[in-house]
Structures are given as C-alpha cells and as structure tokens.
Design a protein around this motif. Structure first.
Motif, PDB file in Angstrom:
ATOM      1  N   SER A 129     -75.646  78.637  81.555  1.00  0.00           N
ATOM      2  CA  SER A 129     -74.527  77.529  80.565  1.00  0.00           C
ATOM      3  C   SER A 129     -74.178  76.463  81.543  1.00  0.00           C
ATOM      4  CB  SER A 129     -73.041  78.990  81.654  1.00  0.00           C
ATOM      5  OG  SER A 129     -73.010  78.196  82.499  1.00  0.00           O
ATOM      6  N   GLU A 169     -80.612  75.432  70.775  1.00  0.00           N
ATOM      7  CA  GLU A 169     -81.640  74.560  70.796  1.00  0.00           C
ATOM      8  C   GLU A 169     -82.930  75.159  70.790  1.00  0.00           C
ATOM      9  OE1 GLU A 169     -78.728  71.536  72.266  1.00  0.00           O
ATOM     10  OE2 GLU A 169     -79.926  72.598  74.240  1.00  0.00           O
ATOM     11  N   ARG A 170     -82.891  76.331  71.909  1.00  0.00           N
ATOM     12  CA  ARG A 170     -84.845  77.480  72.590  1.00  0.00           C
ATOM     13  C   ARG A 170     -84.512  77.454  71.492  1.00  0.00           C
ATOM     14  NH1 ARG A 170     -84.730  78.556  78.682  1.00  0.00           N
ATOM     15  NH2 ARG A 170     -83.975  76.247  79.192  1.00  0.00           N
ATOM     16  N   ALA A 197     -80.723  80.714  78.120  1.00  0.00           N
ATOM     17  CA  ALA A 197     -80.159  79.636  78.087  1.00  0.00           C
ATOM     18  C   ALA A 197     -79.608  80.004  79.122  1.00  0.00           C
ATOM     19  CB  ALA A 197     -80.001  79.954  76.508  1.00  0.00           C
ATOM     20  N   ARG A 202     -77.547  76.022  74.411  1.00  0.00           N
ATOM     21  CA  ARG A 202     -78.405  75.904  75.087  1.00  0.00           C
ATOM     22  C   ARG A 202     -79.707  76.805  74.249  1.00  0.00           C
ATOM     23  NH1 ARG A 202     -75.916  73.026  76.413  1.00  0.00           N
ATOM     24  NH2 ARG A 202     -76.123  71.953  74.527  1.00  0.00           N
ATOM     25  N   ASP A 241     -74.429  71.898  80.210  1.00  0.00           N
ATOM     26  CA  ASP A 241     -74.343  70.998  78.859  1.00  0.00           C
ATOM     27  C   ASP A 241     -75.615  70.333  78.782  1.00  0.00           C
ATOM     28  OD1 ASP A 241     -74.885  68.820  81.521  1.00  0.00           O
ATOM     29  OD2 ASP A 241     -72.963  68.815  81.450  1.00  0.00           O
ATOM     30  N   GLU A 242     -75.856  68.794  77.629  1.00  0.00           N
ATOM     31  CA  GLU A 242     -77.231  68.517  77.760  1.00  0.00           C
ATOM     32  C   GLU A 242     -77.921  67.501  78.791  1.00  0.00           C
ATOM     33  OE1 GLU A 242     -74.153  67.803  76.452  1.00  0.00           O
ATOM     34  OE2 GLU A 242     -73.848  68.918  74.353  1.00  0.00           O
ATOM     35  N   GLY A 300     -77.575  69.577  81.665  1.00  0.00           N
ATOM     36  CA  GLY A 300     -78.399  70.295  82.998  1.00  0.00           C
ATOM     37  C   GLY A 300     -77.357  70.554  83.546  1.00  0.00           C
ATOM     38  N   GLU A 309     -76.184  83.222  81.835  1.00  0.00           N
ATOM     39  CA  GLU A 309     -77.441  82.610  80.483  1.00  0.00           C
ATOM     40  C   GLU A 309     -77.502  83.896  80.097  1.00  0.00           C
ATOM     41  OE1 GLU A 309     -81.832  82.961  82.019  1.00  0.00           O
ATOM     42  OE2 GLU A 309     -80.418  83.535  83.432  1.00  0.00           O
TER      43      GLU A 309
END
Length: 114
Positions: free
Chosen positions: A23, A47-48, A21, A44, A25-26, A28, A105
């Motif tokens: 760093s 969310e995953r 995931a 992120r 924002d929503e 990309g 990440e």
C-alpha cells in the motif's frame, strides 16, 4: 540492477504469480488511511499483473497481509468493488509489520482466461 532480488510478477504455464503489492503510492511512499491503503495496494497489484499481460479479471487467489486485522470489513467491501463474482479465493492474515511502513500487502495468483 533491480531494487529487489525477485520478480514483481512471473508468468508460467498460463498462470501469473504476483509478489506482494504494498500500500504505497507510485513513488514508494506508504499511503495513510485504511481504505486508501487498500486502494493503493490494489493499484500496485494491477500494475504488477499488467507486467505479465494479465488483469484483475485473471486473479483466482489472493492473500492479504495487514498490520491491523480489524481492517477486514473495509477489505471485504473493497473486494466486492474490485472483483466480479465469482470472486477469487482469499486469505486474510495479520502481520506485525510490512516494508516501507505499508499497512497492506496483497499477493495473487492469476490464470490467463481463454
């Protein structure tokens, strides 16, 4: 068609395996700022995890990929806020670059708690 040839997260045998995931924002876009990048990557990641019915509480192992190893202190402070004790195992690795200009990440392995 998917933008990428892999699953953002995959559940099997009570485990959740989460692809890195970033760093971003929503939308990309890479998030600037060291702490802000850590927060974005964790969002992120969350969310995953949610896509396979899991949360941060289920995480047992993370791997952090960063473009600047001196982020370690900020990452440690953020980890303490993100996870309750006992905290998940973690690896912390510096890399030359990450996709989309991201600086952090996070990948994770989770295990569904009973």
């Amino acid at each position: 068609m998917n933008a990428h040839p892999y699953s953002p997260a995959f559940a099997a045998g009570g485990f959740g395996f989460v692809s890195g995931a970033l760093s971003v924002d929503e939308n990309g876009t890479a998030v600037t700022g060291r702490t802000e990048a850590l927060v974005a990557a964790a969002a992120r990641l969350s969310e995953r995890l949610g896509s396979v019915g899991m949360t941060l509480r289920d995480v047992v192992k993370t791997t952090y990929f960063v473009t600047d190893v001196t982020m370690r202190d900020e990452a440690n402070s953020h980890y303490e806020l993100l996870f309750d004790e006992p905290r998940p195992a973690r690896s912390f690795v510096e890399v030359a670059a990450l996709p989309y200009g991201a600086t952090v990440e996070i990948e994770a392995i989770a295990h569904r708690r009973n």
